[in-house]
Design a protein around this motif. Sequence first.
Motif, PDB file in Angstrom:
ATOM      1  N   PRO A 152       0.855  -1.291  -0.018  1.00 17.69           N
ATOM      2  CA  PRO A 152      -0.087   0.231  -0.091  1.00 17.69           C
ATOM      3  C   PRO A 152       0.967   1.303  -0.068  1.00 17.69           C
ATOM      4  N   THR A 153       0.442   2.237  -0.476  1.00 21.71           N
ATOM      5  CA  THR A 153       1.090   3.671  -0.854  1.00 21.71           C
ATOM      6  C   THR A 153       1.138   4.635   0.561  1.00 21.71           C
ATOM      7  N   VAL A 154       0.117   4.083   1.550  1.00 24.23           N
ATOM      8  CA  VAL A 154       0.021   4.731   2.780  1.00 24.23           C
ATOM      9  C   VAL A 154      -0.123   3.845   3.691  1.00 24.23           C
ATOM     10  N   THR A 155       0.159   3.864   4.868  1.00 27.15           N
ATOM     11  CA  THR A 155      -0.079   3.124   6.057  1.00 27.15           C
ATOM     12  C   THR A 155      -1.425   2.728   6.283  1.00 27.15           C
ATOM     13  N   GLN A 156      -1.648   1.441   6.344  1.00 26.66           N
ATOM     14  CA  GLN A 156      -3.087   0.982   6.454  1.00 26.66           C
ATOM     15  C   GLN A 156      -3.385   0.845   7.989  1.00 26.66           C
ATOM     16  N   PRO A 157      -4.737   0.955   8.487  1.00 25.70           N
ATOM     17  CA  PRO A 157      -4.969   0.756   9.766  1.00 25.70           C
ATOM     18  C   PRO A 157      -4.760  -0.733  10.169  1.00 25.70           C
ATOM     19  N   TRP A 158      -4.455  -0.952  11.535  1.00 25.13           N
ATOM     20  CA  TRP A 158      -4.690  -2.275  12.222  1.00 25.13           C
ATOM     21  C   TRP A 158      -5.341  -2.103  13.421  1.00 25.13           C
ATOM     22  N   PRO A 159      -6.578  -2.824  14.120  1.00 28.45           N
ATOM     23  CA  PRO A 159      -7.141  -3.545  13.080  1.00 28.45           C
ATOM     24  C   PRO A 159      -7.797  -2.623  12.004  1.00 28.45           C
ATOM     25  N   PRO A 160      -8.458  -3.447  10.855  1.00 24.61           N
ATOM     26  CA  PRO A 160      -8.999  -4.765  10.853  1.00 24.61           C
ATOM     27  C   PRO A 160      -8.130  -6.126  10.725  1.00 24.61           C
ATOM     28  N   GLU A 161      -8.304  -7.214  10.855  1.00 25.12           N
ATOM     29  CA  GLU A 161      -7.642  -8.439  10.629  1.00 25.12           C
ATOM     30  C   GLU A 161      -8.529  -9.810  10.649  1.00 25.12           C
ATOM     31  N   ILE A 162      -8.647 -10.410   9.588  1.00 16.43           N
ATOM     32  CA  ILE A 162      -9.423 -11.694   9.515  1.00 16.43           C
ATOM     33  C   ILE A 162      -8.482 -12.724   9.457  1.00 16.43           C
ATOM     34  N   ASP A 163      -8.426 -13.804  10.361  1.00 15.11           N
ATOM     35  CA  ASP A 163      -7.567 -14.749  10.535  1.00 15.11           C
ATOM     36  C   ASP A 163      -8.508 -16.033  10.157  1.00 15.11           C
ATOM     37  N   ILE A 164      -8.297 -16.238   8.810  1.00 13.91           N
ATOM     38  CA  ILE A 164      -9.155 -17.354   8.170  1.00 13.91           C
ATOM     39  C   ILE A 164      -8.633 -18.748   8.785  1.00 13.91           C
ATOM     40  N   SER A 165      -7.362 -18.860   8.841  1.00 19.05           N
ATOM     41  CA  SER A 165      -6.865 -20.017   9.536  1.00 19.05           C
ATOM     42  C   SER A 165      -5.450 -19.810  10.119  1.00 19.05           C
ATOM     43  N   GLU A 166      -5.264 -20.062  11.387  1.00 15.78           N
ATOM     44  CA  GLU A 166      -3.994 -20.249  12.057  1.00 15.78           C
ATOM     45  C   GLU A 166      -3.803 -21.347  12.767  1.00 15.78           C
ATOM     46  N   TRP A 167      -2.542 -22.073  12.412  1.00 17.60           N
ATOM     47  CA  TRP A 167      -2.147 -23.178  12.829  1.00 17.60           C
ATOM     48  C   TRP A 167      -0.775 -23.107  13.751  1.00 17.60           C
ATOM     49  N   TRP A 168      -0.939 -23.596  14.994  1.00 16.96           N
ATOM     50  CA  TRP A 168       0.309 -23.624  15.626  1.00 16.96           C
ATOM     51  C   TRP A 168       0.761 -25.085  16.016  1.00 16.96           C
ATOM     52  N   GLY A 169       2.113 -25.288  15.694  1.00 18.19           N
ATOM     53  CA  GLY A 169       2.374 -26.831  15.997  1.00 18.19           C
ATOM     54  C   GLY A 169       2.309 -27.521  17.377  1.00 18.19           C
ATOM     55  N   VAL A 170       2.051 -26.723  18.362  1.00 19.76           N
ATOM     56  CA  VAL A 170       1.854 -27.034  19.682  1.00 19.76           C
ATOM     57  C   VAL A 170       0.672 -27.916  19.858  1.00 19.76           C
ATOM     58  N   ASP A 171      -0.405 -27.433  18.980  1.00 14.10           N
ATOM     59  CA  ASP A 171      -1.870 -27.887  18.920  1.00 14.10           C
ATOM     60  C   ASP A 171      -2.203 -28.365  17.707  1.00 14.10           C
ATOM     61  N   PRO A 172      -1.650 -29.685  17.085  1.00 14.91           N
ATOM     62  CA  PRO A 172      -1.746 -29.746  15.776  1.00 14.91           C
ATOM     63  C   PRO A 172      -3.237 -29.917  15.263  1.00 14.91           C
ATOM     64  N   THR A 173      -4.176 -30.242  16.334  1.00 18.17           N
ATOM     65  CA  THR A 173      -5.567 -30.514  15.510  1.00 18.17           C
ATOM     66  C   THR A 173      -6.565 -29.321  15.484  1.00 18.17           C
ATOM     67  N   ALA A 174      -5.968 -28.173  16.022  1.00 17.13           N
ATOM     68  CA  ALA A 174      -6.895 -26.865  16.094  1.00 17.13           C
ATOM     69  C   ALA A 174      -6.674 -25.894  14.743  1.00 17.13           C
ATOM     70  N   ASP A 175      -7.860 -25.736  14.267  1.00 19.66           N
ATOM     71  CA  ASP A 175      -7.888 -24.497  13.112  1.00 19.66           C
ATOM     72  C   ASP A 175      -8.422 -23.268  13.915  1.00 19.66           C
ATOM     73  N   GLY A 192     -12.891 -18.355  17.400  1.00 16.15           N
ATOM     74  CA  GLY A 192     -13.227 -19.762  17.321  1.00 16.15           C
ATOM     75  C   GLY A 192     -12.286 -20.761  16.994  1.00 16.15           C
ATOM     76  N   ILE A 193     -12.282 -21.903  17.691  1.00 14.84           N
ATOM     77  CA  ILE A 193     -11.360 -22.626  17.644  1.00 14.84           C
ATOM     78  C   ILE A 193     -11.945 -24.152  17.037  1.00 14.84           C
ATOM     79  N   TYR A 194     -11.631 -24.651  15.954  1.00 14.03           N
ATOM     80  CA  TYR A 194     -12.508 -26.019  15.453  1.00 14.03           C
ATOM     81  C   TYR A 194     -11.220 -27.229  15.683  1.00 14.03           C
ATOM     82  N   ASN A 195     -11.581 -28.227  16.418  1.00 12.20           N
ATOM     83  CA  ASN A 195     -10.642 -29.206  16.704  1.00 12.20           C
ATOM     84  C   ASN A 195     -11.052 -30.300  15.689  1.00 12.20           C
ATOM     85  N   GLY A 196     -10.208 -30.823  14.822  1.00  7.28           N
ATOM     86  CA  GLY A 196     -10.596 -31.778  14.006  1.00  7.28           C
ATOM     87  C   GLY A 196      -9.363 -33.193  13.887  1.00  7.28           C
ATOM     88  N   PRO A 197      -8.946 -33.253  12.978  1.00  5.98           N
ATOM     89  CA  PRO A 197      -7.737 -34.234  12.826  1.00  5.98           C
ATOM     90  C   PRO A 197      -6.653 -33.564  13.195  1.00  5.98           C
TER      91      PRO A 197
END
Length: 289
Positions: A152-175, A192-197
């Motif tokens: 971007p040509t000018v600094t953008q605000p933060w927030p906003p932010e949308i984390d569609i998916s974040e994954w941390w190795g310490v909890d491998p089943t959590a989206d 929101g945390i979805y626990n799957g495989p």
Amino acid sequence: PNLMKKPKSQGSPLSLLLSLLLTPILLGAQAPPPQAAGYTLAFGDEFSGTSIDTSKWDLEWSFGGQANNTYPTDYGTPANITVANGSALLKITKGGAPSGYTYSSAVMSSKFAQQYGYWEASIKVSSVSGAGAKGIWNAFWLVANNTGSYPPTVTQPWPPEIDISEWWGVDPTADNNTNWGGSGSNPSSTVGIYNGPDLSLAYHIYGMLWTSKTISYYFDNALVFSTPASTVSPLTKMQIILNNDVCAPGRCEWVFSNSATTGDVSSSTMFPNTMAVDYVHVFTGGTGP
């Protein structure tokens, strides 16, 4: 580790011909998933070439540059992002970065932004499972960019932010799905945390439908979490970031209830580590829920 996808069934020549004749032609020949009925493809990348298409992606953080003060040990190295077997491969290594950085990581930001729509990517997180992935952070997320320029040509605000998916190795089943709103001095998050495989064992589809009323998250086309759209503010066009990084010390424990060192890199963490992205699609139009 084997990052190759299973070959798709080819069928007979006649069936292939009929399929081609009967398939609606959209940008990238991709139809929207059921949750985005009535939408059309606005941005897509199948990673079918031999290198990253730099007309679609910058190999740096969305705001420009290879370093991110939030993760001060990592340096985004363009050479760590390659294409093979129809996937973008984002690799992180220990070492190989300029002086002052511990890890040579991988980050890519889209040269595309829009407000609302359906966003999805097929991703196989982390080529290492279990204790070997401790401290690894893979993410598919959106940040503000209403300038039409990348970076971007000018600094953008933060927030906003949308984390569609974040994954941390310490909890491998959590989206992990997170919206950020409010202001930089007083941000607020909805998680929101979805626990799957174990998500590191296969490709999965991570999706998000953003309308004026709701933000809904999908895992392999199944709805797993929904929240009012007002939880993301201020309202603006947003662009994609894909990254494979290491969490800064004490940075990734906030989703867990135990000690501040839970998500940190340890002596068991294995490098290199690779995140694989089969495709990215963004659809526009429709009305949504």
